[in-house]
Motif scaffolding. Sequence first.
Motif, PDB file in Angstrom:
ATOM      1  N   THR A   1     -17.091  17.273 -43.979  1.00 34.59           N
ATOM      2  CA  THR A   1     -18.400  17.263 -43.794  1.00 34.59           C
ATOM      3  C   THR A   1     -18.716  18.429 -42.682  1.00 34.59           C
ATOM      4  O   THR A   1     -20.049  19.333 -43.076  1.00 34.59           O
ATOM      5  CB  THR A   1     -19.065  16.048 -43.126  1.00 34.59           C
ATOM      6  N   PHE A   2     -18.001  18.569 -41.853  1.00 39.07           N
ATOM      7  CA  PHE A   2     -18.178  19.941 -40.727  1.00 39.07           C
ATOM      8  C   PHE A   2     -18.203  21.185 -41.551  1.00 39.07           C
ATOM      9  O   PHE A   2     -18.957  21.851 -41.725  1.00 39.07           O
ATOM     10  CB  PHE A   2     -17.117  19.619 -39.560  1.00 39.07           C
ATOM     11  N   ARG A   3     -17.255  21.467 -42.384  1.00 44.23           N
ATOM     12  CA  ARG A   3     -16.819  22.830 -43.161  1.00 44.23           C
ATOM     13  C   ARG A   3     -17.904  22.782 -44.079  1.00 44.23           C
ATOM     14  O   ARG A   3     -18.523  23.959 -44.479  1.00 44.23           O
ATOM     15  CB  ARG A   3     -15.426  22.616 -43.894  1.00 44.23           C
TER      16      ARG A   3
ATOM     17  N   ALA B   1     -20.957  25.977 -43.752  1.00 49.69           N
ATOM     18  CA  ALA B   1     -20.890  26.780 -45.072  1.00 49.69           C
ATOM     19  C   ALA B   1     -19.345  27.754 -44.905  1.00 49.69           C
ATOM     20  O   ALA B   1     -19.732  28.865 -45.055  1.00 49.69           O
ATOM     21  CB  ALA B   1     -22.155  27.761 -45.120  1.00 49.69           C
ATOM     22  N   MET B   2     -18.443  26.857 -44.372  1.00 39.03           N
ATOM     23  CA  MET B   2     -17.081  27.502 -44.199  1.00 39.03           C
ATOM     24  C   MET B   2     -16.059  26.764 -45.076  1.00 39.03           C
ATOM     25  O   MET B   2     -15.153  26.096 -44.293  1.00 39.03           O
ATOM     26  CB  MET B   2     -16.787  27.477 -42.786  1.00 39.03           C
ATOM     27  N   PRO B   3     -16.291  26.527 -46.248  1.00 44.13           N
ATOM     28  CA  PRO B   3     -15.317  25.695 -47.173  1.00 44.13           C
ATOM     29  C   PRO B   3     -13.901  26.017 -47.060  1.00 44.13           C
ATOM     30  O   PRO B   3     -12.986  25.092 -47.349  1.00 44.13           O
ATOM     31  CB  PRO B   3     -15.842  25.886 -48.599  1.00 44.13           C
ATOM     32  N   ASP B   4     -13.591  27.049 -46.825  1.00 46.06           N
ATOM     33  CA  ASP B   4     -12.221  27.360 -46.534  1.00 46.06           C
ATOM     34  C   ASP B   4     -11.483  27.573 -45.264  1.00 46.06           C
ATOM     35  O   ASP B   4     -10.193  27.609 -45.048  1.00 46.06           O
ATOM     36  CB  ASP B   4     -11.659  29.022 -47.316  1.00 46.06           C
ATOM     37  N   LEU B   5     -12.118  27.002 -44.336  1.00 44.68           N
ATOM     38  CA  LEU B   5     -11.825  26.858 -42.802  1.00 44.68           C
ATOM     39  C   LEU B   5     -10.696  25.891 -42.866  1.00 44.68           C
ATOM     40  O   LEU B   5     -10.918  24.626 -43.158  1.00 44.68           O
ATOM     41  CB  LEU B   5     -12.888  26.579 -41.913  1.00 44.68           C
TER      42      LEU B   5
ATOM     43  N   CYS C   1      -9.041  12.372 -39.775  1.00 48.46           N
ATOM     44  CA  CYS C   1     -10.306  12.983 -39.300  1.00 48.46           C
ATOM     45  C   CYS C   1     -10.671  13.901 -40.654  1.00 48.46           C
ATOM     46  O   CYS C   1     -11.736  14.795 -40.564  1.00 48.46           O
ATOM     47  CB  CYS C   1     -10.180  13.931 -38.390  1.00 48.46           C
ATOM     48  N   GLN C   2      -9.908  13.666 -41.790  1.00 50.29           N
ATOM     49  CA  GLN C   2     -10.314  14.589 -42.902  1.00 50.29           C
ATOM     50  C   GLN C   2     -11.781  14.521 -43.452  1.00 50.29           C
ATOM     51  O   GLN C   2     -12.322  15.555 -43.686  1.00 50.29           O
ATOM     52  CB  GLN C   2      -9.253  14.012 -44.096  1.00 50.29           C
ATOM     53  N   ASN C   3     -12.619  13.531 -43.576  1.00 50.11           N
ATOM     54  CA  ASN C   3     -14.064  13.198 -43.942  1.00 50.11           C
ATOM     55  C   ASN C   3     -14.708  13.743 -42.873  1.00 50.11           C
ATOM     56  O   ASN C   3     -15.773  14.736 -43.515  1.00 50.11           O
ATOM     57  CB  ASN C   3     -14.305  11.895 -44.015  1.00 50.11           C
ATOM     58  N   ALA C   4     -14.463  13.800 -41.762  1.00 49.39           N
ATOM     59  CA  ALA C   4     -15.345  14.626 -40.716  1.00 49.39           C
ATOM     60  C   ALA C   4     -15.318  15.938 -40.806  1.00 49.39           C
ATOM     61  O   ALA C   4     -16.066  16.794 -40.730  1.00 49.39           O
ATOM     62  CB  ALA C   4     -14.972  13.930 -39.399  1.00 49.39           C
TER      63      ALA C   4
END
Length: 116
Positions: A40-42, A46-50, A34-37
């Motif tokens: 994309t979600f992050r 606008a939460m790149p470190d989540l 699920c890494q690509n999804a």
Amino acid sequence: MAAGVVNLLRLRQEETDGEWVFPNPKTGKPYHSCQNAWDTFRRRAAMPDLKMHDLRHTFASMMLDSGADIAGVQHALAHTQLKTTVVYLHLTEARKRTYTNAAAQATGVSPDSSQS
């Protein structure tokens, strides 16, 4: 799993008309990652470190804030040892206020409304 979640998953599986609840629309087979999804979600949020673990931590904290006991949280997170779950017992500000106000009320001391 909550009964409502199980029902939603069953409905979803019926909609896909196959053995997989969330099949890859291109292959009809299950996803292997699920890494690509997640990426994309992050990006969209606008939460790149989540991190995914952050969601698990939030779930556990919300359970505790809602009154669940530590054993219930342990079971929900499928931890085999209670000491693994204890890290989620940190007190949130809201819970600290609730406990402080309850203690003040029990002793007859009126909690300072400017502190809550």
